[in-house]
Design an enzyme around this catalytic site. Structure first.
Site, PDB file in Angstrom:
ATOM      1  N   LYS A 180       0.844  -1.196   0.000  1.00 39.20           N
ATOM      2  CA  LYS A 180       0.000   0.000   0.000  1.00 39.20           C
ATOM      3  C   LYS A 180       0.881   1.248   0.000  1.00 39.20           C
ATOM      4  O   LYS A 180       1.949   1.253   0.616  1.00 39.20           O
ATOM      5  CB  LYS A 180      -0.893  -0.030   1.244  1.00 39.20           C
ATOM      6  CG  LYS A 180      -1.913   1.086   1.342  1.00 39.20           C
ATOM      7  CD  LYS A 180      -2.847   0.880   2.538  1.00 39.20           C
ATOM      8  CE  LYS A 180      -3.861   2.000   2.693  1.00 39.20           C
ATOM      9  NZ  LYS A 180      -4.781   1.769   3.819  1.00 39.20           N
ATOM     10  N   SER A 197      -9.752   1.950   2.776  1.00 37.91           N
ATOM     11  CA  SER A 197      -8.866   2.715   1.925  1.00 37.91           C
ATOM     12  C   SER A 197      -7.874   1.864   1.138  1.00 37.91           C
ATOM     13  O   SER A 197      -7.356   2.302   0.120  1.00 37.91           O
ATOM     14  CB  SER A 197      -8.080   3.719   2.771  1.00 37.91           C
ATOM     15  OG  SER A 197      -7.257   3.034   3.703  1.00 37.91           O
ATOM     16  N   SER A 210     -10.029  -0.608   6.844  1.00 40.91           N
ATOM     17  CA  SER A 210      -9.431  -0.421   5.519  1.00 40.91           C
ATOM     18  C   SER A 210      -8.824  -1.665   4.896  1.00 40.91           C
ATOM     19  O   SER A 210      -8.482  -1.632   3.718  1.00 40.91           O
ATOM     20  CB  SER A 210      -8.345   0.651   5.588  1.00 40.91           C
ATOM     21  OG  SER A 210      -8.927   1.885   5.354  1.00 40.91           O
TER      22      SER A 210
END
Ligand code: GLN
Length: 474
Positions: A75, A150, A174
């Protein structure tokens, strides 16, 4: 090339020479190139191939690490030495990290190959991956839908087979919410399990790094390797890491199902009906179902947003145009540097949270909001501990609905409510996993969430395996 879904499939082939790691990496690179989901922000192609060569030669000598053959995407809010990392924000434009997150370092030490960085909502604030300067990631199951957020890029990339596994971060859901939306496994370990060193701080008492995979064994292995004390993060636990793979099948489980979750009016009726059918099935398999009260359901999202915005406004103060990344061209003195850089560098959602956080911490409102929210968090923790004293785990759907359409949710409060089933584990610090068990009649996948007591990852992974064997819809 065949699509692999676990390291257990890959490693024996690499060891007996039926598969070349360089070819495996090449095939991921070409899939990434043709992908339309916008999951990857940057691909480390050459480097990944070089590392593949190095690991191949270790395999020949039998000196490879536990993750030899695992190709991982990370990420874009994790630091990886000598690589860019931006939190999908303009304010970190061209920022390059001079060190690696402990979690990444530990994976690399076991010969994992890092193939690139993955799209996400700016500073991990969002539930749809639509708030990224790189544009939205698309759900691989249906390109008109969001992948969740996210960590949307991390979920979509694994779901689409662009890498075997990925790293995400989970402050309020997330990892688990996008895992549910994209039909993959998503794990958030206990708070303190994995060092947060090198993870961009959003809400430090909530944030945890976790993994996306197709296989529970792979997830358990990655979590185990990343776990453990770290001198750079004083909140890491001294406990032994969880085991490297699920160990024992517990025969009779005591399962807590919070009634208040199932009465949430936003819960999709089909998800609810199937969930009750599965509960009946678990009963016939001899397990005990306890419908428990969790009266905090209506306070859980507001509580999360008071506390996380307070922590975020302080954590994000470091992006001031003086230290990292972007500096506005209108900077003349210190005041205009801060003002203009932060005005131009942050997106709207991040600014909203900084303002909200400053408000709940301000002298006149501190007691009414921040201090009160801390007390409510304690009540939520106590109530959940009581539930888990008498039960092995809490079982719920991971999300009230399947993935929504891009552009469908514009009201921030509606977006915040997407996390209603996931923030609970972050408020309490407990580990939780989303297991991709179901497919809706609208053709989208969704998962069930298992939440266990703090540091009971072993039980969580075992249960995830058991439920996959018994409840997975084909
Ligand atoms: N959607 C939640 C938020 O926007 C959770 C984000 C996260 O877990 N990083 O805060």
């Amino acid at each position: 090339m065949k699509t692999f879904t676990s390291l257990q499939q890959i490693q024996p082939l690499l060891i007996n020479g039926d598969l070349s790691l360089e070819e495996l990496v090449t095939s991921y690179l070409s899939k990434i190139e043709f992908s339309k989901t916008n999951s990857f922000i940057e691909v480390f192609g050459e480097e990944a191939l070089l590392k593949a060569k190095e690991v191949s030669s270790k395999i020949k000598h039998g000196s490879q690490g536990l993750l030899a053959g695992m190709v991982i995407g990370i990420k874009d809010n994790l630091c990886y030495k000598n690589h860019k990392s931006s939190g999908a924000s303009k304010i970190l434009e061209n920022f390059e990290s001079i060190f690696s997150a402990t979690a990444i370092e530990r994976l690399i030490n076991e010969d994992a190959i890092i193939i690139g960085r993955l799209n996400c909502d700016e500073f991990a604030m969002g539930s749809s991956n639509e708030k990224s300067i790189y544009g939205p990631t698309l759900n691989p199951h249906n390109h008109s839908k969001v992948p969740g957020g996210s960590s949307g890029g991390s979920a979509a990339a694994v779901s689409e087979g662009l890498c075997l596994a990925s790293l995400g971060s989970d402050t309020g859901g997330s990892i688990r919410q996008p895992a549910s939306f994209c039909g993959v496994i998503g794990v958030k370990p206990s708070y303190g399990r994995i060092s947060r060193y090198g993870l961009f701080a959003y809400a430090s008492s909530f944030d945890q790094i976790g993994a996306f995979t197709h296989s529970i064994d792979d997830a358990a292995l990655m979590i185990s390797i990343m776990s453990g004390q770290d001198e750079f993060d004083s909140t890491t636990s001294k406990r032994n890491p969880p085991s490297k793979g699920p160990v024992f099948p517990k025969s009779k489980l005591s399962i807590a199902v919070p009634k208040d979750y199932l009465n949430f009016q936003g819960l999709d009726t089909e998800i609810k009906e199937k969930f009750f059918l599965d509960i009946e099935k678990l009963k016939t398999l001899g397990h005990k179902i306890n419908y428990v009260d969790f009266p905090f359901i209506k306070h859980i999202v507001p509580n999360y947003y008071v506390l996380t915005t307070a922590e975020a406004c302080s954590n994000l103060a470091r992006y001031d145009g003086a230290h990292f990344g972007f500096r506005s061209s209108e900077s003349k003195d210190i005041e205009s540097t801060y003002l203009s850089t932060r005005t131009k560098g942050f997106g709207i959602e991040v600014k909203r949270r900084i303002m909200l956080g400053n408000f709940v911490l301000s002298a006149g409102y501190y007691d009414a909001y921040f201090s009160k929210a801390q007390k409510v968090r304690r009540l939520i923790k106590n109530n959940t501990k009581d539930i888990l004293e008498n039960n092995d785990f809490i079982l719920t759907p991971t999300t009230p609905k399947t993935a929504f359409n891009l552009g469908e949710i514009n009201d921030p409060i509606d977006m915040y409510l997407q996390d209603i089933f996931t923030v609970h584990a972050n408020l309490t610090g407990m580990p939780a996993i989303s297991v991709p068990l179901k497919r809706h009649s609208n053709k989208m996948p969704y998962g069930y969430q298992i939440m266990t007591n703090n540091f009971e990852e072993d039980l969580m992974f075992n249960t995830a395996k058991y439920l996959t064997e018994h409840l997975k819809q084909s």
